[in-house]
Design a protein around this motif. Structure first.
Motif, PDB file in Angstrom:
ATOM      1  N   THR A  24      -2.106  75.981  25.794  1.00  0.00           N
ATOM      2  CA  THR A  24      -3.045  74.860  25.738  1.00  0.00           C
ATOM      3  C   THR A  24      -4.488  75.347  25.834  1.00  0.00           C
ATOM      4  O   THR A  24      -5.403  74.748  25.248  1.00  0.00           O
ATOM      5  N   THR A  59       4.608  72.688  20.842  1.00  0.00           N
ATOM      6  CA  THR A  59       4.824  72.511  22.288  1.00  0.00           C
ATOM      7  C   THR A  59       3.568  71.994  22.959  1.00  0.00           C
ATOM      8  O   THR A  59       3.637  71.303  23.986  1.00  0.00           O
ATOM      9  N   THR A  77       0.950  70.283  21.155  1.00  0.00           N
ATOM     10  CA  THR A  77       0.598  68.990  20.568  1.00  0.00           C
ATOM     11  C   THR A  77       1.600  67.903  20.939  1.00  0.00           C
ATOM     12  O   THR A  77       1.294  66.714  20.845  1.00  0.00           O
ATOM     13  N   GLY A  78       2.802  68.318  21.323  1.00  0.00           N
ATOM     14  CA  GLY A  78       3.819  67.344  21.718  1.00  0.00           C
ATOM     15  C   GLY A  78       4.649  66.810  20.571  1.00  0.00           C
ATOM     16  O   GLY A  78       5.468  65.903  20.764  1.00  0.00           O
ATOM     17  N   THR A  79       4.475  67.367  19.366  1.00  0.00           N
ATOM     18  CA  THR A  79       5.255  66.888  18.225  1.00  0.00           C
ATOM     19  C   THR A  79       6.742  67.219  18.375  1.00  0.00           C
ATOM     20  O   THR A  79       7.586  66.569  17.760  1.00  0.00           O
ATOM     21  N   SER A 100       9.424  67.887  21.616  1.00  0.00           N
ATOM     22  CA  SER A 100       9.502  67.834  23.082  1.00  0.00           C
ATOM     23  C   SER A 100       9.909  69.179  23.668  1.00  0.00           C
ATOM     24  O   SER A 100      10.632  69.960  23.025  1.00  0.00           O
ATOM     25  N   LEU A 101       9.459  69.432  24.886  1.00  0.00           N
ATOM     26  CA  LEU A 101       9.787  70.689  25.549  1.00  0.00           C
ATOM     27  C   LEU A 101      11.287  70.838  25.781  1.00  0.00           C
ATOM     28  O   LEU A 101      11.838  71.944  25.702  1.00  0.00           O
TER      29      LEU A 101
END
Length: 313
Positions: free
Chosen positions: A95, A105, A107-109, A111-112
């Motif tokens: 980040t 991971t 940007t959140g497109t 999910s972890l």
């Protein structure tokens, strides 16, 4: 104008464009997630190790297609799994760093949870495929995976400058995976391939760390330039490049052409490392070292295949 009011042809065109954009975004995310460039760079040594094992054992390539496919697909999946898990674990520092802030991971497109599940699934599947070759190949793959995921990513990367040494071990086992799918690893050729890759990765990684100094510093990653400065890093690059000089001469079985070209490449890199002590443009010099290192290892491992082709010489 609302899309519902558009003619059907324009609606179809809009949907098609949106689908293409979504596909492009997905491919871009997967490329970043798998670290495509790193993954491809590690696949080549696996192939070279496999090819040379066939060459030195006098085994026909055509008679081992099944082993070849299992080796290449299995090792690729294991390495991809390790890289994906690395992305999952490093999301906090990714980040902060400019070169990694667009990873899915971050940007959140994706999910972890999905990323971790994917990384573990790819790893397990890869190990299963490699077990259908030889136990030794699977063991070397596990050594690389464990070193990269546990010892490098989760333990040393943020704490010790030794992280580069540990990370280099994981990358250096790749030709051993390919070789041991055919022959025992107790042979001078795969050992030297391991050493070449291990030593090469040190100045290669140091050059990256110099170029991305501010990013690593902001993320709190204990890279050598961040902890001990550029002067120390230049000395380390010089020492490791010097260690490459004798290694081609342990591969005389590959012929004079290989020895000459490999030696010329080593001398060129050695001269470049010496120039680093005199230049004031550290960033420019580090960029050249990085570019040279990438071409160096690619040429070397492709050359090993070329000089052992049936029609060569």
């Amino acid at each position: 104008m609302k899309k519902d009011w558009l003619p059907s042809s324009q609606k179809d065109g809009t949907v098609l464009l949106a689908n293409r954009q979504n596909t492009s975004t997905l491919l871009s995310d997967l490329k970043a997630l798998f670290k495509a460039n790193v993954l491809l760079a590690n696949v080549l040594p696996v192939f070279t190790g496999y090819w040379l094992a066939l060459y030195f054992s006098g085994t026909a390539f055509s008679a081992n297609w099944d082993v070849f496919l299992l080796t290449m697909i299995g090792s690729t999946l294991v390495m991809a799994g390790a890289l994906v898990i690395n992305n999952w674990y490093d999301v906090d520092i990714d980040t902060v760093m400019d070169r990694t802030k667009n990873r899915p991971t971050v940007t959140g497109t994706i999910s972890l949870k999905t990323v971790l599940t994917l990384g573990l699934a790819l790893s397990v599947l890869g190990f299963i495929l490699l077990l259908f070759t030889t136990i030794e190949a699977a063991i070397w793959a596990f050594v690389g995976w464990f070193t990269y995921v546990i010892l490098y990513t989760m333990w040393s990367k943020r704490r010790y400058t030794l992280n580069t040494v540990i990370g280099s071990v994981s990358g250096a086992v790749s030709p051993l995976i390919g070789w041991t799918a055919i022959e025992s690893g107790f042979h001078i050729v795969p050992i030297i391939l391991f050493l070449i890759l291990f030593v090469f990765q040190m100045p290669h990684t140091f050059a990256i760390a110099m170029r991305k100094y501010h990013e690593y510093k902001a993320a709190g990653v204990a890279m050598l330039p961040v902890v001990h400065g550029f002067a120390m890093t230049k000395r380390q690059i010089f020492v490791y490049v010097a260690c490459l000089l004798p290694l081609p001469f342990y591969l005389t079985s590959l012929g004079t052409t290989f020895i000459v070209i490999a030696t010329v490449l080593n001398i060129g890199w050695f001269a470049l490392s010496i120039y680093g002590f005199f230049t004031k443009d550290d960033q420019g010099w580090a960029r050249v070292v990085f570019i040279y290192s990438v071409n160096y290892i690619t040429i070397l491992f492709v050359l090993m295949v070329i000089v052992t082709l049936p029609f060569f010489g």
